[in-house]
Design an enzyme around this catalytic site. Structure first.
Site, PDB file in Angstrom:
ATOM      1  N   GLU A 117       0.825  -1.224   0.000  1.00 24.86           N
ATOM      2  CA  GLU A 117       0.000   0.000   0.000  1.00 24.86           C
ATOM      3  C   GLU A 117       0.855   1.270   0.000  1.00 24.86           C
ATOM      4  OE1 GLU A 117      -3.430  -0.068   2.631  1.00 24.86           O
ATOM      5  OE2 GLU A 117      -2.866   1.925   3.361  1.00 24.86           O
ATOM      6  N   ARG A 168     -15.292   3.030   4.774  1.00 23.09           N
ATOM      7  CA  ARG A 168     -16.075   4.181   5.206  1.00 23.09           C
ATOM      8  C   ARG A 168     -15.199   5.432   5.196  1.00 23.09           C
ATOM      9  NH1 ARG A 168     -17.511   5.258  11.370  1.00 23.09           N
ATOM     10  NH2 ARG A 168     -15.312   5.811  11.248  1.00 23.09           N
ATOM     11  N   GLY A 169     -13.988   5.293   5.746  1.00 28.01           N
ATOM     12  CA  GLY A 169     -13.093   6.449   5.846  1.00 28.01           C
ATOM     13  C   GLY A 169     -13.355   7.246   7.103  1.00 28.01           C
ATOM     14  N   ALA A 206     -19.371   1.299   5.724  1.00 36.63           N
ATOM     15  CA  ALA A 206     -18.764   0.750   4.508  1.00 36.63           C
ATOM     16  C   ALA A 206     -19.644  -0.298   3.826  1.00 36.63           C
ATOM     17  CB  ALA A 206     -17.391   0.165   4.844  1.00 36.63           C
ATOM     18  N   LYS A 254     -20.386  -6.376   5.551  1.00 39.02           N
ATOM     19  CA  LYS A 254     -19.660  -5.912   4.359  1.00 39.02           C
ATOM     20  C   LYS A 254     -19.466  -7.067   3.380  1.00 39.02           C
ATOM     21  CE  LYS A 254     -16.292  -3.806   6.919  1.00 39.02           C
ATOM     22  NZ  LYS A 254     -15.231  -2.876   7.307  1.00 39.02           N
ATOM     23  N   GLN A 306      -6.567  -4.193   9.598  1.00 30.56           N
ATOM     24  CA  GLN A 306      -5.767  -3.146  10.226  1.00 30.56           C
ATOM     25  C   GLN A 306      -4.503  -3.833  10.750  1.00 30.56           C
ATOM     26  OE1 GLN A 306      -4.471  -0.365  10.487  1.00 30.56           O
ATOM     27  NE2 GLN A 306      -6.359   0.723  11.047  1.00 30.56           N
ATOM     28  N   PHE A 352       0.418   6.565  15.251  1.00 33.57           N
ATOM     29  CA  PHE A 352      -0.548   5.862  14.392  1.00 33.57           C
ATOM     30  C   PHE A 352      -1.364   4.866  15.192  1.00 33.57           C
ATOM     31  CE2 PHE A 352       2.106   6.217  10.253  1.00 33.57           C
ATOM     32  CZ  PHE A 352       1.682   7.530  10.115  1.00 33.57           C
TER      33      PHE A 352
HETATM   34  C1  LIG Z   1      -6.822  -1.985   4.882  1.00 34.63           C
HETATM   35  C2  LIG Z   1      -7.269  -0.613   5.280  1.00 34.63           C
HETATM   36  C3  LIG Z   1      -7.187   0.431   4.357  1.00 34.63           C
HETATM   37  C4  LIG Z   1      -7.639   1.703   4.698  1.00 34.63           C
HETATM   38  N1  LIG Z   1      -7.547   2.709   3.750  1.00 34.63           N
HETATM   39  C5  LIG Z   1      -8.059   3.921   4.019  1.00 34.63           C
HETATM   40  C6  LIG Z   1      -8.092   4.956   3.022  1.00 34.63           C
HETATM   41  O1  LIG Z   1      -7.620   4.763   1.908  1.00 34.63           O
HETATM   42  N2  LIG Z   1      -8.640   6.144   3.344  1.00 34.63           N
HETATM   43  C7  LIG Z   1      -9.187   6.378   4.575  1.00 34.63           C
HETATM   44  O2  LIG Z   1      -9.695   7.482   4.803  1.00 34.63           O
HETATM   45  N3  LIG Z   1      -9.155   5.448   5.559  1.00 34.63           N
HETATM   46  C8  LIG Z   1      -8.617   4.217   5.306  1.00 34.63           C
HETATM   47  N4  LIG Z   1      -8.614   3.245   6.266  1.00 34.63           N
HETATM   48  C9  LIG Z   1      -9.128   3.566   7.597  1.00 34.63           C
HETATM   49  C10 LIG Z   1     -10.661   3.396   7.693  1.00 34.63           C
HETATM   50  O3  LIG Z   1     -11.308   4.252   6.811  1.00 34.63           O
HETATM   51  C11 LIG Z   1     -11.066   3.692   9.128  1.00 34.63           C
HETATM   52  O4  LIG Z   1     -10.621   2.669   9.982  1.00 34.63           O
HETATM   53  C12 LIG Z   1     -12.544   3.980   9.321  1.00 34.63           C
HETATM   54  O5  LIG Z   1     -12.712   4.514  10.631  1.00 34.63           O
HETATM   55  C13 LIG Z   1     -13.447   2.756   9.231  1.00 34.63           C
HETATM   56  O6  LIG Z   1     -13.592   2.338   7.937  1.00 34.63           O
HETATM   57  P1  LIG Z   1     -14.320   0.939   7.633  1.00 34.63           P
HETATM   58  O7  LIG Z   1     -14.425   0.833   6.186  1.00 34.63           O
HETATM   59  O8  LIG Z   1     -13.704  -0.156   8.379  1.00 34.63           O
HETATM   60  O9  LIG Z   1     -15.773   1.277   8.253  1.00 34.63           O
HETATM   61  P2  LIG Z   1     -17.048   0.414   8.731  1.00 34.63           P
HETATM   62  O10 LIG Z   1     -16.869  -0.999   8.289  1.00 34.63           O
HETATM   63  O11 LIG Z   1     -18.194   1.164   8.204  1.00 34.63           O
HETATM   64  O12 LIG Z   1     -16.921   0.466  10.267  1.00 34.63           O
HETATM   65  C14 LIG Z   1     -16.756   1.694  10.955  1.00 34.63           C
HETATM   66  C15 LIG Z   1     -17.241   1.582  12.390  1.00 34.63           C
HETATM   67  O13 LIG Z   1     -18.681   1.540  12.396  1.00 34.63           O
HETATM   68  C16 LIG Z   1     -19.155   0.373  13.069  1.00 34.63           C
HETATM   69  N5  LIG Z   1     -20.367  -0.025  12.358  1.00 34.63           N
HETATM   70  C17 LIG Z   1     -20.461  -0.554  11.113  1.00 34.63           C
HETATM   71  N6  LIG Z   1     -21.759  -0.736  10.778  1.00 34.63           N
HETATM   72  C18 LIG Z   1     -22.487  -0.290  11.837  1.00 34.63           C
HETATM   73  C19 LIG Z   1     -23.894  -0.178  12.117  1.00 34.63           C
HETATM   74  N7  LIG Z   1     -24.802  -0.547  11.213  1.00 34.63           N
HETATM   75  N8  LIG Z   1     -24.265   0.348  13.300  1.00 34.63           N
HETATM   76  C20 LIG Z   1     -23.367   0.750  14.222  1.00 34.63           C
HETATM   77  N9  LIG Z   1     -22.003   0.676  14.011  1.00 34.63           N
HETATM   78  C21 LIG Z   1     -21.600   0.173  12.840  1.00 34.63           C
HETATM   79  C22 LIG Z   1     -18.006  -0.628  12.969  1.00 34.63           C
HETATM   80  O14 LIG Z   1     -18.068  -1.588  14.007  1.00 34.63           O
HETATM   81  C23 LIG Z   1     -16.812   0.307  13.112  1.00 34.63           C
HETATM   82  O15 LIG Z   1     -16.616   0.646  14.462  1.00 34.63           O
HETATM   83  C24 LIG Z   1      -8.157   1.959   5.991  1.00 34.63           C
HETATM   84  C25 LIG Z   1      -8.215   0.911   6.931  1.00 34.63           C
HETATM   85  C26 LIG Z   1      -7.777  -0.357   6.580  1.00 34.63           C
HETATM   86  C27 LIG Z   1      -7.829  -1.456   7.606  1.00 34.63           C
END
Ligand SMILES: Cc1cc2nc3c(=O)[nH]c(=O)nc-3n(C[C@H](O)[C@H](O)[C@H](O)COP(=O)(O)OP(=O)(O)OC[C@H]3O[C@@H](n4cnc5c(N)ncnc54)[C@H](O)[C@@H]3O)c2cc1C
Length: 276
Positions: A9, A98-99, A114, A156, A167, A207
Site C-alpha cells: 500500500e 467508510r473512511g 462501509a 460488508k 488493520q 498511528f
Molecule cells: C486496509 C485498510 C485500508 C484503509 N484505507 C483507508 C483509506 O484509503 N482512506 C481512509 O480514509 N481510511 C482508510 N482506512 C481507515 C478506515 O477508513 C477507518 O478505519 C474507518 O474509521 C473505518 O472504515 P471501515 O471501512 O472499516 O468502516 P465500517 O466498516 O463502516 O466500520 C466503521 C465503524 O462503524 C461500526 N459499524 C459498522 N456498521 C455499523 C452499524 N450498522 N451500526 C453501528 N455501528 C456500525 C463498525 O463496528 C466500526 O466501528 C483503511 C483501513 C484499513 C484497515
C-alpha cells in the site's frame, strides 16, 4: 517456501518531489513481484485526484493497482462519478471503506458505513470490481464491542466484498481469533493480514493510538529503550515483524498486505527474510 500472496500500500504523494520519490520506491518494490499495489484515498476530497493519478501511473508501469475508495462525506452522485472514472480506466479492483473525515468536516454524506458503499458498488457496477474491505482483529476503535464489529464486518461481506485486509496488529492471536469467529458466522472470504513494518518509534505510537492497534508492552519498552538509535529500532522491528509474518503464514493467513508508508527498505527486508 511457497510464495504467499502479497500486496503493498502507498498513499498518494502531495508534491512533485514526493511523486518522483515514490516512482523510485515502486521500482524497488516491484522487484518483489507483489500481486498488486493499492493507493489510499483521502476522505473529504483531500487526496482523491492523487489516488487515481498514482493508480494510473502504476498501471502504466505494467502492475496491478487498486485505488481505495471511502464513502464518508460523499454522495451517491460523487461516488458514481468516481466509480465510472475507475471503470473508464480499466481498474478492476477497489478497497472499499467508510473512511474518517478530517476534523472540521462535520458528519455529512449519504453513506454511514462501509457495507452501504459495498452494496452501492455492486448495485452500480455488478461484478466489475474485486472488492476488498477492512477488518479489525483488535476491534475498530469506534465499535461498541468486538461482537458488534465482527457483525459489521460480516455485513460488508454479505453486501458483496470478495476479501478483507486487516488493520495492522502485532499480536497474531488476535488475528487467528478474529478469523475463527468470522468463520463461525459463515464469513469465508480471505482475510489478508495488514502488516506495518516498524521503523520509527514515535510515528508508530502516534498511528497506533489513532487506529487502535496495540503495541505489546515488551515491544514498546524495548523500542523506547533504543532512544534515537534508529539502526537498533529498525533491526529489532525487522525481527519482530518478520516473526509475526512467519507465524501468520504458518497459521494459514492467505496473504500479507504491507503498509509501506511509501518506503521500500523495511518491506523489502521483511519480504526477503520470508522467502529465503
Ligand atoms: C486496509 C485498510 C485500508 C484503509 N484505507 C483507508 C483509506 O484509503 N482512506 C481512509 O480514509 N481510511 C482508510 N482506512 C481507515 C478506515 O477508513 C477507518 O478505519 C474507518 O474509521 C473505518 O472504515 P471501515 O471501512 O472499516 O468502516 P465500517 O466498516 O463502516 O466500520 C466503521 C465503524 O462503524 C461500526 N459499524 C459498522 N456498521 C455499523 C452499524 N450498522 N451500526 C453501528 N455501528 C456500525 C463498525 O463496528 C466500526 O466501528 C483503511 C483501513 C484499513 C484497515
Amino acid at each position: 517456501m511457497e510464495t504467499p500472496n502479497f500486496s503493498i500500500e502507498f498513499f498518494p504523494p502531495k508534491t512533485d518531489e514526493g511523486a518522483e520519490k515514490l516512482r523510485a520506491v515502486r521500482q524497488k518494490l516491484a522487484e518483489l513481484q507483489p500481486k498488486y499495489f493499492s493507493v489510499t484515498f483521502g476522505a473529504g476530497g483531500t487526496t482523491q485526484q492523487g489516488t487515481l493519478q498514482t493508480v494510473l501511473e502504476i498501471k502504466a508501469e505494467g502492475h496491478q493497482a487498486a485505488p481505495h475508495l471511502s464513502c464518508v462525506g460523499g454522495s451517491r452522485e460523487s461516488l458514481r462519478a468516481i466509480l465510472q472514472q475507475f471503470q473508464d480506466n480499466g481498474i478492476r479492483r477497489v478497497v472499499a471503506l467508510r473512511g474518517d473525515l478530517p476534523s472540521g468536516y462535520g458528519a455529512g454524506g449519504e453513506f454511514r458505513y462501509a457495507n452501504e458503499l459495498v452494496e452501492f458498488i455492486r448495485k452500480e457496477t455488478g461484478d466489475w470490481f474485486h472488492i476488498e474491505v477492512a477488518a479489525y482483529p483488535e476491534m475498530h476503535p469506534q465499535a461498541r464491542s468486538p461482537q458488534d464489529d465482527l457483525q459489521a464486518f460480516a455485513r460488508k461481506v454479505q453486501a458483496g466484498a470478495n476479501a478483507a485486509i486487516t488493520q495492522y496488529f502485532y499480536n497474531a492471536d488476535a488475528y487467528f481469533d478474529f478469523v475463527d469467529n468470522a468463520r463461525k458466522l459463515g464469513v469465508d472470504v480471505p482475510v489478508v493480514a495488514g502488516i506495518m513494518p516498524i521503523t520509527n518509534y514515535t510515528q508508530l505510537m502516534r498511528f497506533s493510538d489513532m487506529c487502535g492497534a496495540e503495541i505489546p508492552r515488551w515491544v514498546r519498552n524495548k523500542l523506547a529503550s533504543f532512544g534515537d538509535d534508529s539502526a537498533s529500532i529498525k533491526a529489532f522491528g525487522l525481527d519482530v515483524v518478520t516473526s509475526l509474518c512467519e507465524r501468520l503464514l504458518a497459521g494459514g493467513a492467505p496473504g500479507l498486505h504491507f503498509y509501506s508508508m511509501n518506503q521500500a527498505a523495511a518491506t523489502t527486508a521483511i519480504w526477503q527474510r520470508l522467502v529465503k
